[in-house]
Design a protein around this motif. Structure first.
Motif, PDB file in Angstrom:
ATOM      1  N   PHE A  37      40.468  57.062  10.655  1.00 61.72           N
ATOM      2  CA  PHE A  37      40.237  56.278  11.878  1.00 61.72           C
ATOM      3  C   PHE A  37      40.179  57.191  13.105  1.00 61.72           C
ATOM      4  CE2 PHE A  37      42.250  53.528   8.790  1.00 61.72           C
ATOM      5  CZ  PHE A  37      41.365  52.457   8.752  1.00 61.72           C
ATOM      6  N   THR A  38      39.590  58.358  12.877  1.00 57.57           N
ATOM      7  CA  THR A  38      39.460  59.363  13.933  1.00 57.57           C
ATOM      8  C   THR A  38      38.043  59.919  13.928  1.00 57.57           C
ATOM      9  OG1 THR A  38      41.773  59.999  13.623  1.00 57.57           O
ATOM     10  CG2 THR A  38      40.394  61.523  14.862  1.00 57.57           C
ATOM     11  N   VAL A  39      37.503  60.108  15.117  1.00 53.47           N
ATOM     12  CA  VAL A  39      36.160  60.668  15.275  1.00 53.47           C
ATOM     13  C   VAL A  39      36.234  61.897  16.171  1.00 53.47           C
ATOM     14  CG1 VAL A  39      33.891  60.265  16.335  1.00 53.47           C
ATOM     15  CG2 VAL A  39      34.922  58.500  14.891  1.00 53.47           C
ATOM     16  N   GLY A  40      35.513  62.937  15.796  1.00 53.88           N
ATOM     17  CA  GLY A  40      35.439  64.139  16.616  1.00 53.88           C
ATOM     18  C   GLY A  40      34.268  64.061  17.585  1.00 53.88           C
ATOM     19  N   VAL A  41      34.546  64.332  18.859  1.00 49.53           N
ATOM     20  CA  VAL A  41      33.497  64.361  19.887  1.00 49.53           C
ATOM     21  C   VAL A  41      33.455  65.764  20.472  1.00 49.53           C
ATOM     22  CG1 VAL A  41      32.643  63.376  22.055  1.00 49.53           C
ATOM     23  CG2 VAL A  41      33.904  61.925  20.431  1.00 49.53           C
ATOM     24  N   ILE A  42      32.355  66.467  20.241  1.00 50.81           N
ATOM     25  CA  ILE A  42      32.228  67.841  20.738  1.00 50.81           C
ATOM     26  C   ILE A  42      31.198  67.854  21.867  1.00 50.81           C
ATOM     27  CG2 ILE A  42      31.737  70.238  20.182  1.00 50.81           C
ATOM     28  CD1 ILE A  42      32.471  69.672  17.317  1.00 50.81           C
ATOM     29  N   HIS A  55      38.251  52.632  21.130  1.00 53.17           N
ATOM     30  CA  HIS A  55      39.569  51.991  21.281  1.00 53.17           C
ATOM     31  C   HIS A  55      39.492  50.525  20.880  1.00 53.17           C
ATOM     32  CE1 HIS A  55      43.512  51.048  22.930  1.00 53.17           C
ATOM     33  NE2 HIS A  55      42.961  50.050  23.618  1.00 53.17           N
ATOM     34  N   GLU A  56      38.422  49.857  21.269  1.00 57.61           N
ATOM     35  CA  GLU A  56      38.245  48.447  20.916  1.00 57.61           C
ATOM     36  C   GLU A  56      38.093  48.258  19.406  1.00 57.61           C
ATOM     37  OE1 GLU A  56      34.888  47.247  23.180  1.00 57.61           O
ATOM     38  OE2 GLU A  56      35.954  47.272  25.103  1.00 57.61           O
ATOM     39  N   ASN A  57      37.684  49.332  18.706  1.00 53.75           N
ATOM     40  CA  ASN A  57      37.501  49.261  17.255  1.00 53.75           C
ATOM     41  C   ASN A  57      38.615  49.973  16.495  1.00 53.75           C
ATOM     42  OD1 ASN A  57      34.603  48.061  16.499  1.00 53.75           O
ATOM     43  ND2 ASN A  57      34.442  49.141  18.458  1.00 53.75           N
ATOM     44  N   ASP A  58      39.731  50.230  17.195  1.00 53.88           N
ATOM     45  CA  ASP A  58      40.920  50.853  16.581  1.00 53.88           C
ATOM     46  C   ASP A  58      40.652  52.234  15.996  1.00 53.88           C
ATOM     47  OD1 ASP A  58      42.683  48.761  17.206  1.00 53.88           O
ATOM     48  OD2 ASP A  58      41.943  47.584  15.514  1.00 53.88           O
ATOM     49  N   PHE A  59      39.807  52.999  16.679  1.00 56.19           N
ATOM     50  CA  PHE A  59      39.566  54.386  16.303  1.00 56.19           C
ATOM     51  C   PHE A  59      40.094  55.292  17.412  1.00 56.19           C
ATOM     52  CE2 PHE A  59      36.864  52.858  13.006  1.00 56.19           C
ATOM     53  CZ  PHE A  59      36.585  53.925  12.157  1.00 56.19           C
ATOM     54  N   HIS A  60      40.546  56.474  17.009  1.00 58.13           N
ATOM     55  CA  HIS A  60      40.939  57.502  17.965  1.00 58.13           C
ATOM     56  C   HIS A  60      39.821  58.538  18.054  1.00 58.13           C
ATOM     57  CE1 HIS A  60      44.983  55.868  17.760  1.00 58.13           C
ATOM     58  NE2 HIS A  60      44.957  55.988  16.439  1.00 58.13           N
ATOM     59  N   ILE A  61      39.766  59.248  19.186  1.00 57.12           N
ATOM     60  CA  ILE A  61      38.796  60.336  19.286  1.00 57.12           C
ATOM     61  C   ILE A  61      39.516  61.638  19.627  1.00 57.12           C
ATOM     62  CG2 ILE A  61      36.942  58.768  19.994  1.00 57.12           C
ATOM     63  CD1 ILE A  61      37.150  59.941  22.822  1.00 57.12           C
ATOM     64  N   ILE A  62      38.980  62.718  19.105  1.00 62.68           N
ATOM     65  CA  ILE A  62      39.426  64.064  19.474  1.00 62.68           C
ATOM     66  C   ILE A  62      38.277  64.696  20.241  1.00 62.68           C
ATOM     67  CG2 ILE A  62      40.159  66.330  18.659  1.00 62.68           C
ATOM     68  CD1 ILE A  62      41.200  64.975  16.123  1.00 62.68           C
ATOM     69  N   VAL A  63      38.492  64.989  21.521  1.00 67.02           N
ATOM     70  CA  VAL A  63      37.432  65.545  22.374  1.00 67.02           C
ATOM     71  C   VAL A  63      37.589  67.064  22.451  1.00 67.02           C
ATOM     72  CG1 VAL A  63      36.391  65.556  24.664  1.00 67.02           C
ATOM     73  CG2 VAL A  63      37.336  63.428  23.735  1.00 67.02           C
ATOM     74  N   THR A  68      25.350  55.267  21.036  1.00 64.74           N
ATOM     75  CA  THR A  68      25.794  56.363  20.166  1.00 64.74           C
ATOM     76  C   THR A  68      26.934  55.924  19.262  1.00 64.74           C
ATOM     77  OG1 THR A  68      25.145  57.991  21.845  1.00 64.74           O
ATOM     78  CG2 THR A  68      26.675  58.729  20.142  1.00 64.74           C
ATOM     79  N   VAL A  69      27.943  55.274  19.846  1.00 67.19           N
ATOM     80  CA  VAL A  69      29.098  54.835  19.059  1.00 67.19           C
ATOM     81  C   VAL A  69      28.678  53.813  18.015  1.00 67.19           C
ATOM     82  CG1 VAL A  69      31.343  53.688  19.126  1.00 67.19           C
ATOM     83  CG2 VAL A  69      30.727  55.331  20.910  1.00 67.19           C
ATOM     84  N   LYS A  70      27.812  52.887  18.398  1.00 67.06           N
ATOM     85  CA  LYS A  70      27.362  51.875  17.438  1.00 67.06           C
ATOM     86  C   LYS A  70      26.632  52.533  16.267  1.00 67.06           C
ATOM     87  CE  LYS A  70      24.982  47.484  16.878  1.00 67.06           C
ATOM     88  NZ  LYS A  70      24.480  47.864  15.547  1.00 67.06           N
ATOM     89  N   LEU A  71      25.777  53.509  16.562  1.00 68.13           N
ATOM     90  CA  LEU A  71      25.073  54.223  15.491  1.00 68.13           C
ATOM     91  C   LEU A  71      26.068  54.884  14.540  1.00 68.13           C
ATOM     92  CD1 LEU A  71      22.067  55.927  17.352  1.00 68.13           C
ATOM     93  CD2 LEU A  71      21.902  54.296  15.460  1.00 68.13           C
ATOM     94  N   LEU A  72      27.112  55.501  15.111  1.00 66.86           N
ATOM     95  CA  LEU A  72      28.093  56.200  14.269  1.00 66.86           C
ATOM     96  C   LEU A  72      28.920  55.204  13.455  1.00 66.86           C
ATOM     97  CD1 LEU A  72      28.980  59.167  13.732  1.00 66.86           C
ATOM     98  CD2 LEU A  72      30.988  58.646  15.101  1.00 66.86           C
ATOM     99  N   LEU A  73      29.375  54.137  14.093  1.00 62.89           N
ATOM    100  CA  LEU A  73      30.174  53.145  13.370  1.00 62.89           C
ATOM    101  C   LEU A  73      29.372  52.471  12.259  1.00 62.89           C
ATOM    102  CD1 LEU A  73      32.238  51.431  16.219  1.00 62.89           C
ATOM    103  CD2 LEU A  73      33.095  52.938  14.417  1.00 62.89           C
TER     104      LEU A  73
END
Length: 341
Positions: A63-68, A89-97, A302-307
Motif C-alpha cells: 500500500f505504498t507508491v514511490g514518487v520520484i 490518501h483517499e485510497n489508503d495508500f502512502h507515498i514515498i517522495v 496519473t494516480v488513476k492510471l497507476l491505481l
C-alpha cells in the motif's frame, strides 16, 4: 508495555479476529453498526495500531507508491505532489517522495531503494538517464506511470502537458500585442528533456505560423547556474528581443531578478510571459502573464492510471501519452507601451 494485537482487540470487543480484520479493511457490510462501533471504541481504548507488515504479507501489497520527482524545486512539481498525496490518501495508500535533482545517478539509487521496499508502483518524472531500470520495472509488470516527461520508445503510460500549445499561446499573445522579436529561454536540453524540447518546437512552429522568422540567437538553453549568463547574452545582442518566454518558473525567477538588478522595466524594455503559474506572478509589479498547467488534473489522471494498473483494471503493457491543455492567464507584463508621445 504490552504490544496490543488483533487478538486482544477481538477479545475485548467480543468478536472474532476475522471480524476485526474486516473492520480494518473497511468491509463494514459484513457487520452490524453496533459491532462496528464496538470495534472502533475498543481500538481507541487499547490504542491499537495495526501491523502494516503483517497486512502487507497477507494481502501481498505494501500500500505504498514511490514518487520520484526530477526536480522538486519546480512549483509545478510541488503542486503535483500535493495533489498526488491527496488522491492516494483517499485510497489508503502512502507515498514515498524522492527528489532526483535532475541527476540520473540519484534517480537510479532511489529506484533501486524503492524496488527493495517492494512498493506497489512508481510515478516517475524521468531524468531520461536510466532506460534499463525503466525497462526492468516494466518487464517485472510493476505498475509504472511517467509524469510530465515522456521517453521515446519506452511505451510507458505518460501524463504530460501539451507543451507545443503552451508556447503557441505565448507567441499568439505577444503577436496580438504587437511584438515580433520574441525570444525563449529554457533549461538545458542536453538530455532531450521532452517538455523543454517540445516548448522550443512549439515556439518555432508558432512563429512560422505568424510569418515571423526564427532567429537562433533568440533561443537560449542552459543549466540553472548559467541562466543569468544566457539572459545577459540576449540583452547585449545588436537587436535585443522585445519579448521573452520564460520556459519554466525557475527561468522566470532568474529573468525577473536580472531585470531588477539591471533596472530594466516590464513591459517597457521587454515583455515577459512565463510558463508555469507561480504565486509571485500575480503580485509582481507589473503582474506577469503566465501559461498555467492543470497540475491537479494531471496528478489525478496519473494516480488513476497507476491505481488501475495496481488493481489489475488495465494491463501494465497498455501504454499511451495523455496530454492536457494549458491555459493563458492574461496580466500586464506583455502589453506594448505606446512611446510615440
Amino acid at each position: 508495555m504490552k504490544h496490543i494485537t488483533i487478538a486482544d482487540v477481538a477479545e475485548h470487543a467480543k468478536v472474532s479476529k476475522s471480524t476485526v480484520s474486516q473492520y480494518l479493511n473497511k468491509r463494514y457490510e459484513y457487520m452490524s453498526e453496533q459491532t462496528r462501533k464496538r470495534i472502533e471504541t475498543t481500538i481507541e481504548e487499547l490504542n491499537y495500531i495495526p501491523n502494516s507488515v503483517a497486512r502487507s504479507l497477507k494481502q501481498k501489497s505494501t500500500f505504498t507508491v514511490g514518487v520520484i520527482v526530477a526536480n522538486i524545486l519546480h512549483s509545478f512539481s510541488t503542486q503535483v505532489i500535493r495533489a498526488i498525496e491527496n488522491y492516494f490518501h483517499e485510497n489508503d495508500f502512502h507515498i514515498i517522495v524522492c527528489n532526483a535533482d535532475d541527476e540520473p545517478k540519484k534517480e537510479r539509487k532511489y529506484i533501486e531503494m524503492l524496488l527493495a521496499k517492494q512498493v506497489d508502483g512508481f510515478i516517475i518524472f524521468p531524468t531520461g538517464g536510466n532506460l534499463d531500470l525503466y525497462e526492468s520495472i516494466k518487464k517485472q509488470h510493476i505498475p509504472i506511470v511517467f509524469m510530465d516527461r515522456k521517453i521515446d520508445g519506452m511505451n510507458i503510460a505518460t501524463v504530460m502537458l501539451d507543451n507545443e500549445m503552451a508556447t503557441s499561446l505565448a507567441i499568439d499573445r505577444f503577436v496580438e500585442s504587437g511584438f515580433d522579436r520574441i525570444a525563449i529561454i529554457t533549461m538545458s536540453i542536453i538530455r532531450n528533456i521532452s517538455p523543454r524540447v517540445e516548448r522550443i518546437e512549439g515556439y518555432k512552429k508558432a512563429l512560422s505560423r505568424h510569418g515571423l522568422q526564427v532567429n537562433p540567437a533568440y533561443i537560449k538553453t542552459a543549466d540553472v547556474h548559467d541562466i543569468q549568463q544566457v539572459i545577459h547574452e540576449l540583452f547585449i545582442t545588436e537587436k535585443p528581443p522585445e519579448a521573452i518566454i520564460a520556459g519554466n518558473d525557475i527561468v522566470l525567477a532568474a529573468l525577473l531578478k536580472y531585470m531588477k538588478e539591471n533596472n530594466l522595466k516590464i513591459p517597457d524594455d521587454v515583455a515577459v510571459i512565463g510558463i508555469d503559474e507561480v504565486q509571485f506572478a500575480s503580485f509582481f509589479s507589473p503582474p506577469v502573464t503566465t501559461i498555467s498547467q492543470p497540475a491537479v488534473e494531471m496528478a489525478n489522471r496519473t494516480v488513476k492510471l497507476l491505481l488501475d494498473q495496481i488493481n489489475n483494471k488495465v494491463n501494465t503493457n497498455e501504454t499511451g501519452v495523455v496530454r492536457l491543455q494549458p491555459s493563458l492567464i492574461k496580466r500586464e507584463s506583455c502589453s506594448r507601451i505606446d512611446k510615440s508621445f
